[in-house]
Design a protein around this motif. Structure first.
Motif, PDB file in Angstrom:
ATOM      1  N   PHE A   1      76.812 -25.219 -49.093  1.00 45.65           N
ATOM      2  CA  PHE A   1      76.542 -25.934 -50.391  1.00 45.65           C
ATOM      3  C   PHE A   1      75.610 -26.808 -50.276  1.00 45.65           C
ATOM      4  N   TRP A   2      75.318 -27.545 -48.883  1.00 43.79           N
ATOM      5  CA  TRP A   2      74.604 -28.564 -48.874  1.00 43.79           C
ATOM      6  C   TRP A   2      73.289 -27.937 -48.252  1.00 43.79           C
ATOM      7  N   TRP A   3      73.065 -26.862 -48.241  1.00 43.92           N
ATOM      8  CA  TRP A   3      71.946 -25.992 -47.798  1.00 43.92           C
ATOM      9  C   TRP A   3      70.570 -26.473 -48.554  1.00 43.92           C
ATOM     10  N   ASP A   4      69.584 -27.199 -47.859  1.00 39.92           N
ATOM     11  CA  ASP A   4      68.502 -27.829 -48.529  1.00 39.92           C
ATOM     12  C   ASP A   4      67.899 -26.865 -49.385  1.00 39.92           C
ATOM     13  N   LYS A   5      67.749 -25.757 -49.088  1.00 42.19           N
ATOM     14  CA  LYS A   5      66.814 -24.739 -49.996  1.00 42.19           C
ATOM     15  C   LYS A   5      67.592 -24.591 -51.257  1.00 42.19           C
ATOM     16  N   LEU A   6      68.891 -24.865 -51.602  1.00 37.13           N
ATOM     17  CA  LEU A   6      69.389 -24.856 -52.835  1.00 37.13           C
ATOM     18  C   LEU A   6      69.169 -26.119 -53.717  1.00 37.13           C
ATOM     19  N   TRP A   7      68.972 -27.292 -53.045  1.00 43.31           N
ATOM     20  CA  TRP A   7      68.771 -28.495 -53.806  1.00 43.31           C
ATOM     21  C   TRP A   7      67.252 -29.084 -53.732  1.00 43.31           C
ATOM     22  N   LEU A   8      66.384 -28.683 -52.691  1.00 42.41           N
ATOM     23  CA  LEU A   8      65.174 -28.975 -52.807  1.00 42.41           C
ATOM     24  C   LEU A   8      64.164 -27.852 -52.634  1.00 42.41           C
ATOM     25  N   PRO A   9      62.872 -28.164 -53.110  1.00 38.83           N
ATOM     26  CA  PRO A   9      61.800 -27.114 -52.893  1.00 38.83           C
ATOM     27  C   PRO A   9      61.800 -26.581 -51.314  1.00 38.83           C
ATOM     28  N   ALA A  10      61.144 -25.368 -51.062  1.00 39.23           N
ATOM     29  CA  ALA A  10      61.071 -24.732 -49.884  1.00 39.23           C
ATOM     30  C   ALA A  10      60.691 -25.390 -48.842  1.00 39.23           C
ATOM     31  N   GLU A  11      59.550 -26.286 -49.136  1.00 37.86           N
ATOM     32  CA  GLU A  11      59.090 -26.996 -47.832  1.00 37.86           C
ATOM     33  C   GLU A  11      59.489 -28.338 -47.577  1.00 37.86           C
ATOM     34  N   LEU A  12      60.653 -28.621 -48.276  1.00 38.20           N
ATOM     35  CA  LEU A  12      61.333 -30.064 -47.997  1.00 38.20           C
ATOM     36  C   LEU A  12      62.790 -29.820 -47.487  1.00 38.20           C
ATOM     37  N   SER A  13      63.103 -30.824 -46.852  1.00 34.62           N
ATOM     38  CA  SER A  13      64.514 -30.762 -46.190  1.00 34.62           C
ATOM     39  C   SER A  13      65.220 -32.244 -46.372  1.00 34.62           C
ATOM     40  N   TRP A  14      66.192 -32.313 -45.933  1.00 33.01           N
ATOM     41  CA  TRP A  14      67.106 -33.444 -46.206  1.00 33.01           C
ATOM     42  C   TRP A  14      66.719 -34.563 -45.459  1.00 33.01           C
ATOM     43  N   ALA A  15      65.985 -34.182 -44.267  1.00 26.14           N
ATOM     44  CA  ALA A  15      65.326 -35.347 -43.539  1.00 26.14           C
ATOM     45  C   ALA A  15      64.305 -35.930 -44.216  1.00 26.14           C
ATOM     46  N   ASP A  16      63.513 -35.096 -45.258  1.00 29.07           N
ATOM     47  CA  ASP A  16      62.541 -35.906 -46.028  1.00 29.07           C
ATOM     48  C   ASP A  16      63.048 -37.144 -46.974  1.00 29.07           C
ATOM     49  N   LEU A  17      64.217 -36.814 -47.246  1.00 28.19           N
ATOM     50  CA  LEU A  17      65.026 -38.031 -48.074  1.00 28.19           C
ATOM     51  C   LEU A  17      65.828 -39.003 -47.255  1.00 28.19           C
ATOM     52  N   GLU A  18      65.639 -39.256 -46.098  1.00 36.94           N
ATOM     53  CA  GLU A  18      66.332 -40.124 -45.265  1.00 36.94           C
ATOM     54  C   GLU A  18      65.485 -41.630 -45.282  1.00 36.94           C
ATOM     55  N   ASP A  19      66.136 -42.644 -45.601  1.00 33.80           N
ATOM     56  CA  ASP A  19      65.353 -44.063 -45.662  1.00 33.80           C
ATOM     57  C   ASP A  19      64.629 -44.261 -44.653  1.00 33.80           C
ATOM     58  N   LYS A  20      63.361 -44.519 -44.990  1.00 34.62           N
ATOM     59  CA  LYS A  20      62.285 -44.881 -43.894  1.00 34.62           C
ATOM     60  C   LYS A  20      60.942 -45.513 -44.755  1.00 34.62           C
ATOM     61  N   GLU A  21      60.036 -46.168 -43.978  1.00 31.24           N
ATOM     62  CA  GLU A  21      58.993 -46.539 -44.362  1.00 31.24           C
ATOM     63  C   GLU A  21      59.272 -47.266 -45.743  1.00 31.24           C
ATOM     64  N   GLY A  22      60.217 -48.363 -45.878  1.00 30.47           N
ATOM     65  CA  GLY A  22      60.338 -49.017 -46.862  1.00 30.47           C
ATOM     66  C   GLY A  22      60.986 -48.329 -48.297  1.00 30.47           C
ATOM     67  N   ARG A  23      61.200 -47.037 -47.980  1.00 32.71           N
ATOM     68  CA  ARG A  23      61.879 -46.178 -49.427  1.00 32.71           C
ATOM     69  C   ARG A  23      63.167 -46.227 -48.747  1.00 32.71           C
ATOM     70  N   VAL A  24      63.904 -46.177 -50.117  1.00 32.27           N
ATOM     71  CA  VAL A  24      65.332 -46.114 -50.182  1.00 32.27           C
ATOM     72  C   VAL A  24      65.832 -44.745 -51.307  1.00 32.27           C
ATOM     73  N   TYR A  25      66.518 -43.846 -50.614  1.00 32.72           N
ATOM     74  CA  TYR A  25      66.932 -42.840 -51.217  1.00 32.72           C
ATOM     75  C   TYR A  25      68.267 -42.602 -51.835  1.00 32.72           C
ATOM     76  N   ALA A  26      68.378 -42.036 -53.051  1.00 32.35           N
ATOM     77  CA  ALA A  26      69.732 -41.799 -53.374  1.00 32.35           C
ATOM     78  C   ALA A  26      70.624 -40.986 -52.266  1.00 32.35           C
ATOM     79  N   LYS A  27      71.942 -41.229 -52.033  1.00 28.80           N
ATOM     80  CA  LYS A  27      72.740 -40.381 -51.175  1.00 28.80           C
ATOM     81  C   LYS A  27      73.917 -39.774 -52.172  1.00 28.80           C
ATOM     82  N   ALA A  28      74.264 -38.713 -51.691  1.00 30.48           N
ATOM     83  CA  ALA A  28      75.557 -38.145 -52.298  1.00 30.48           C
ATOM     84  C   ALA A  28      76.845 -39.048 -52.145  1.00 30.48           C
TER      85      ALA A  28
END
Length: 394
Positions: A9-36
């Motif tokens: 269900f949480w396979w990143d290829k279902l939710w995100l473009p092919a070249e992206l993964s959940w690691a790209d949406l981790e809080d870093k560099e002053g950015r805050v992302y939405a979490k399930a």
């Protein structure tokens, strides 16, 4: 097994473009992302909305209804007759004449008495004007607050004026506090609507409303997890715009301010057609269908998100059809009620037992049936869409 389903269900290829993964949406560099995990808070908030609604309807909406001249009228209850009650609950609320004759033979009751029993039983279940007024008041307050909040959250954002900016920098778009609360409160409200659907006023588009609420929650949840938050806020804003006018038109209608109600309904219809049949498909769906492929290849989430938007569009078209029917009745002077409402007797129209014996079920009154005459007196529920849309990413 459950772990496998969870991972799938949480396979990143279902939710995100092919070249992206959940690691790209981790809080870093002053950015805050939405979490399930943030969405868990919507469950207690939904029940909190139910409590707030109860208090609002009791201490604010009810006194306001009394001030507007709306009273709760106690109706005569239908006598408990097991055979008739069983037929009413399992077969039909409006039996055919042949069925009435059959019930008369089974119960040894006169046909006239059985007809009167079904009329009174339907009235007993029919929501009163006070209930409708309180429900519309609650929705009006929320939609107005949500629309104003949405304007405050978005008025200075570039993607409100240029939809291409929705995808600029995706997915590295930090979530703003205003976006967080806009999403959480909207989702909590729709969760509240689903919880209250059992005791809310039921209309002919009940199934469509359920589909709408579920599609809205799925759409908002997916856009939250995939960081499609910018387009999500735009979709919520255009839906709230027309719902405010709809609920205000219903309030004035229940208070029998017919000219004001009709005027607001016309304005609502115009705003509805502009926002949901023009802006929604030709700006927002175009934005989610055309622009993303300029930045990354299409993926499952891309098709899923657009499919949910199309589901909402079909619901908009369905409600637009109902609105056009009401406008036609406005123009030809034959509007007698909400085309979504069940055609039943209104609260406060119950006759005495003696009168019921002598008055046919559909006796004409000034060229209208008794049901239509009751509705013409200002008790119909003016409400094409939206318990919802229904906000109805409504």
């Amino acid at each position: 097994m459950l772990d496998t389903l969870y991972e799938w269900f949480w396979w990143d290829k279902l939710w995100l473009p092919a070249e992206l993964s959940w690691a790209d949406l981790e809080d870093k560099e002053g950015r805050v992302y939405a979490k399930a995990s943030h969405l868990y808070v919507t469950v207690p908030y939904a029940f909190g909305f139910l409590l707030i609604r109860y208090l609002f309807e009791r201490w604010i909406a009810t006194p306001l209804a009394v001030w507007a001249g709306i009273r709760h009228r106690v109706q005569l209850r239908a006598e408990h007759i097991p055979i008739l009650e069983l037929y009413y609950t399992t077969q039909s609320r409006n039996p055919l004449q042949a069925d009435i004759i059959g019930l008369s033979k089974k119960s040894s009751l006169p046909v006239r008495q059985i007809e009167r029993w079904f009329r009174r039983r339907r009235r007993q279940d029919h929501p009163g004007v006070l209930k409708k007024f309180r429900e519309a008041s609650w929705r009006f307050v929320f939609y107005l607050s949500a629309f104003i909040g949405g304007i405050i959250a978005l008025y200075d954002k570039e993607w409100l004026y240029d939809t291409r900016e929705v995808w600029t920098g995706y997915p590295k778009q930090s979530m703003l506090e205003s976006q967080y609360w806009y999403y959480i409160l909207e989702m909590s409200f729709y969760g509240c609507l689903l919880c209250s659907v059992a005791f809310d006023v039921k209309r002919k588009d009940f199934k469509e409303q359920i589909i709408h609420h579920l599609a809205t929650l799925v759409l908002l949840s997916f856009s939250w997890c995939s960081n499609f938050i910018r387009i999500g806020t735009l979709v919520m804003l255009i839906h709230d715009a027309s719902d405010v006018l709809l609920e205000s038109a219903k309030l004035f209608n229940y208070a029998k301010w017919e000219k004001t109600s009709h005027g607001l309904f016309i304005v609502f219809a115009i705003v509805f057609f502009v926002t949901r049949l023009i802006i929604f498909p030709f700006w927002l769906i175009h934005c989610t269908w055309v622009y993303p492929v300029y930045y990354y290849p299409a993926f499952f989430g891309y098709y899923f998100f657009n499919a949910m938007l199309v589901v909402l569009l079909f619901l908009h078209i369905f409600w637009a059809y109902l609105i056009l029917r009401m406008i036609r009745k406005f123009l030809f002077g034959t509007l007698t009620g909400d085309v979504r409402s069940d055609n039943e007797e209104e609260e406060g129209q119950e006759t005495s037992p003696t009168e019921d014996d002598d008055i046919p079920q559909h006796k004409a009154f000034n060229g209208l049936t008794s049901d239509a005459a009751n509705e013409k007196n200002g008790c119909f529920g003016l409400s094409p869409p939206g318990n919802a849309l229904s906000k109805t990413m409504s």
